[in-house]
Design a protein around this motif. Structure first.
Motif, short mmCIF file in Angstrom:
data_model
loop_
_atom_site.label_atom_id
_atom_site.label_comp_id
_atom_site.label_asym_id
_atom_site.label_seq_id
_atom_site.Cartn_x
_atom_site.Cartn_y
_atom_site.Cartn_z
N UNK A 16 4.84 18.12 -8.34
CA UNK A 16 4.63 16.73 -8.75
C UNK A 16 4.27 16.74 -10.23
N UNK A 17 5.01 15.97 -11.02
CA UNK A 17 4.62 15.78 -12.42
C UNK A 17 3.68 14.58 -12.45
N UNK A 76 1.48 19.55 -10.61
CA UNK A 76 0.74 19.96 -9.42
C UNK A 76 1.71 20.56 -8.41
N UNK A 114 2.62 21.25 -4.72
CA UNK A 114 2.25 20.62 -3.45
C UNK A 114 2.56 21.57 -2.29
N UNK A 115 1.71 21.59 -1.27
CA UNK A 115 2.08 22.32 -0.06
C UNK A 115 3.17 21.56 0.69
N UNK A 143 3.22 7.90 -2.46
CA UNK A 143 1.97 8.30 -1.80
C UNK A 143 2.24 8.87 -0.41
N UNK A 144 3.14 8.22 0.33
CA UNK A 144 3.49 8.68 1.67
C UNK A 144 4.17 10.04 1.66
N UNK A 193 3.92 12.43 -0.67
CA UNK A 193 2.94 13.46 -1.04
C UNK A 193 2.00 13.72 0.15
N UNK A 194 1.56 12.66 0.81
CA UNK A 194 0.68 12.84 1.98
C UNK A 194 1.41 13.59 3.09
N UNK A 204 1.57 17.26 2.15
CA UNK A 204 0.25 17.92 2.22
C UNK A 204 -0.25 18.03 3.66
N UNK A 205 0.10 17.05 4.50
CA UNK A 205 -0.46 17.01 5.86
C UNK A 205 0.51 17.54 6.91
N UNK A 219 6.32 11.34 8.53
CA UNK A 219 5.87 10.59 7.36
C UNK A 219 6.73 10.92 6.14
N UNK A 279 -3.79 4.69 2.97
CA UNK A 279 -2.61 4.42 2.15
C UNK A 279 -1.71 3.48 2.94
N UNK A 332 1.69 2.77 3.27
CA UNK A 332 2.99 3.31 2.87
C UNK A 332 4.00 2.17 2.80
N UNK A 368 -0.24 7.91 -8.59
CA UNK A 368 -0.43 7.70 -7.14
C UNK A 368 -0.22 9.02 -6.40
N UNK A 399 -3.19 10.95 -4.27
CA UNK A 399 -3.03 11.33 -2.87
C UNK A 399 -3.14 12.85 -2.72
#
Lengths: 307, 307
Positions: A150-151, A160, A162-163, A205-206, A208-209, A212-213, A218, B150, B152, B204, B208
C-alpha cells in the motif's frame, strides 16, 4: 567481478478500488536478468532478449534506476546488465518495473545490501519516470517487497507491506492489443464526485481489512472500482464478458491490471483459479483475440536470486 | 413486564481520512436509558432528562428506531423508554446515534435477541434519518458493535468490525458553540480532484492497516484529511491551535469528530492522553471558550447493560 542472476516478477497495480495505491507481486511470470559489478565506472546493458528496447543506459529503465542508486553511493563501480524480457512491454503487469526494480535489487545484493528494500523503491521509481513520465511506485514496490503493498503517501514516500491470506491466487489474461498510455490517461477525469470518492475509499478500507484479516469474501466484495474501471474498461475488448465469466467461475473479484489491457482476477485456491482461467481463456478464444494467460500464487518475497 | 437499564456510548465518526466510512466507540461519555417491554402496543417515551427533545415517539430518534424494529417483528409489544442525555445534541460525538442505537439494542435484549447486532444497525439508521435527513451508519455502527467500524458499502449495507491496538486512547474536546448541520454541509464540495481522492484513500488504507496490524505510528501518519477538514475546520474556533497543541504533546493524530464542533485526538496510552487533554484544555481556557473534555479508552463492546 561479482555476478548474480535474478528472477524479477510481474506485478498487478491498482487492484480495482486501489487505484495508484495498492499492488501485488506475481510468481509465475517475470524477467530474468544477469548483473555483474566490477571495478570501474559506468552502467552497460549488453544484451536484451525478448523485447526491442534501447541498450543505452540513460534511455533504459534499468540503467536509469541503477544510476540513481550509484549516485547515492560514494564508490566507483561498473555495472553490466543483460535482460531476458518475458513480460511484454505495455501489458499492464509491470514490465518496466520488473527491469528497474530487478536491476537495483541485484546491484544492492552484490554490494552486500547498503540499502534496505524500502530504500530501493525510490531508485526504481526513476526507471518508472523514464518509462511513463511519472515516478510511480505501485509496481516497483510489490516487485521489491513482495506480497501486497500500500502506498500510504508519496510525499513523504510511505509504503506499507500488507499481509494476505495464503491461498490467494491471481489470474491474469493479457489480450494482445495495444492500449496507448496516452489513451489510458486521456479517459480519466480530473475531478470525481465526493459520493464516488467515498464509495471508493470504503472499498479500499474493505480490501485492506480483508487482506489483513484473511477474509476472502471481504476482499471479493471490496474489489470494486466506481471511478477508473468504468472509463478505462472501454479500451479493453471483451472486458465485461471476461469479468462476468471470471466471477461466474468463483473469482473473488476481477478488474484491470495496471492501466490495462491485462485483466486480473483473484481467487481462493488453485482449483478455482484454474476454472477462472479457463473461463477467461474461452472468451478471448471465441472472440479470436490472441492472448497470454497466467495463473500465479502471490509472490511473498518479490525479486529473487536464481543462480 | 421486562426492564433493562443501559449505557449507550458516544462515538467518533469520520476519523479524519475516513469521512462517512470509519467510526469508533467511546467509553467514558454516554447516555443512560431505561427500557421496558410489556404486552400491548405502542412506543412511549416517558422521560427525557438533560436535553430538550420531543417525547412523541414518531418525532424522537429512539422512538423511530424502535418502531422500525417492531415493524419487522410479528409480535405485539409495548415499549416504554426513559433517557438521561449526557451527550449534548449537536456536539459531534453521536448524540442522536446513542439514543437510537441504545433503544433498539435494549429492546432486542429484552426480546432475547431476535436480531444479530449487525441487523440492528439498519433500525438505528432510521433514527439518524429523522435527526439529520440522512440514514447514515457511521455513529450507530460503532455504538452497536463497539470498537472501530468500517462501512464498506451502503448498498448493500456492509459493515466490518476492525481490530485495534489495545492501548489506543481517544481524547475529545467539545467547545460549547453551535455548528449548524446546514453550515457543516454547505461548506462541502460536491466534486473533489482525483489527486486529493487518491491521497485520501491511501490514508484510509493506511488507517485500516494500522488498526489491523497494531501499528500506532501508521495510524498516526494516516490520520490526515485533505478533503473535508480544510473546509469544515474553519467553522470550529481555534481548531488549528488545538490540533497543533495535541500533536505537540504526542497525539497520534487529531481531527474533527463527526461534523464538529468536537475535536478528537488519538494517543497510545493513558499518560499521553492526559498530556494531550491538558494541552487541548489550555487552548480553550486561554481563549475563554467553554468546553467539555473527555479521555476514553476505546469501548470494545459498545452499548452495555448497567442494571
Amino acid at each position: 567481478m561479482k555476478k548474480i542472476k535474478i528472477f524479477s516478477p510481474g506485478t498487478i497495480a491498482n487492484l480495482s478500488c486501489g487505484f495508484d495505491v495498492i499492488g501485488c507481486c506475481l510468481d509465475t511470470i517475470g524477467d530474468e536478468m544477469t548483473i555483474t559489478i566490477e571495478p570501474g565506472t559506468g552502467v552497460f546493458i549488453t544484451k536484451i532478449e525478448g523485447a526491442d528496447l534501447p541498450k543505452e543506459a540513460h534511455l533504459n529503465v534499468a540503467g536509469v534506476a541503477v544510476q540513481a542508486l550509484l549516485d547515492e553511493l560514494d564508490q566507483d563501480i561498473q555495472v553490466t546488465i543483460t535482460i531476458l524480457k518475458n513480460i511484454k512491454a505495455g501489458s499492464g503487469i509491470g514490465s518496466s518495473a520488473a527491469s528497474s526494480a530487478g536491476a537495483v535489487w541485484a546491484v544492492n545484493e552484490l554490494l552486500n545490501k547498503p540499502f534496505a528494500p524500502h530504500d530501493l523503491i525510490r531508485f526504481a521509481m526513476q526507471g518508472e519516470k523514464l518509462a511513463s513520465g511519472n515516478a510511480h511506485a505501485d509496481n516497483v514496490a510489490p516487485a521489491l517487497l513482495g506480497g501486497f503493498t500500500l502506498i500510504r503517501s508519496y510525499t513523504p514516500l510511505d509504503i506499507v507491506k500488507l499481509p494476505y491470506p495464503e491461498d490467494l491466487m491471481a489470474i491474469v489474461v493479457h489480450p494482445q492489443i495495444e492500449v496507448k498510455t496516452s489513451d489510458a490517461r486521456a479517459v480519466l477525469k480530473q475531478n470525481v464526485t465526493l459520493t464516488d470518492a467515498i464509495t471508493q475509499w470504503g472499498n479500499v478500507g474493505g480490501l485492506v481489512a480483508g487482506l489483513c484479516l484473511n477474509d476472502y469474501q471481504l476482499i471479493g466484495r471490496s474489489l470494486e472500482d466506481v471511478i477508473i474501471e468504468p472509463l478505462r474498461s472501454i479500451l479493453i475488448p471483451k472486458f465485461e464478458q471476461v469479468k462476468k465469466a471470471a466471477l461466474a467461475q468463483g473469482a473473488l473479484g476481477c478488474g484491470i491490471s495496471g492501466s490495462g489491457p491485462s485483466i486480473f482476477a483473484l481467487s481462493q485456491g488453485i482449483e478455482t483459479a484454474n476454472e477462472v482461467a479457463k473461463a477467461m481463456h474461452e472468451v478471448y478464444k471465441n472472440a479470436e483475440i490472441d492472448f497470454d494467460i497466467y495463473i500465479s500464487n502471490i509472490n511473498s518475497t518479490g525479486i529473487r536470486r536464481i543462480d
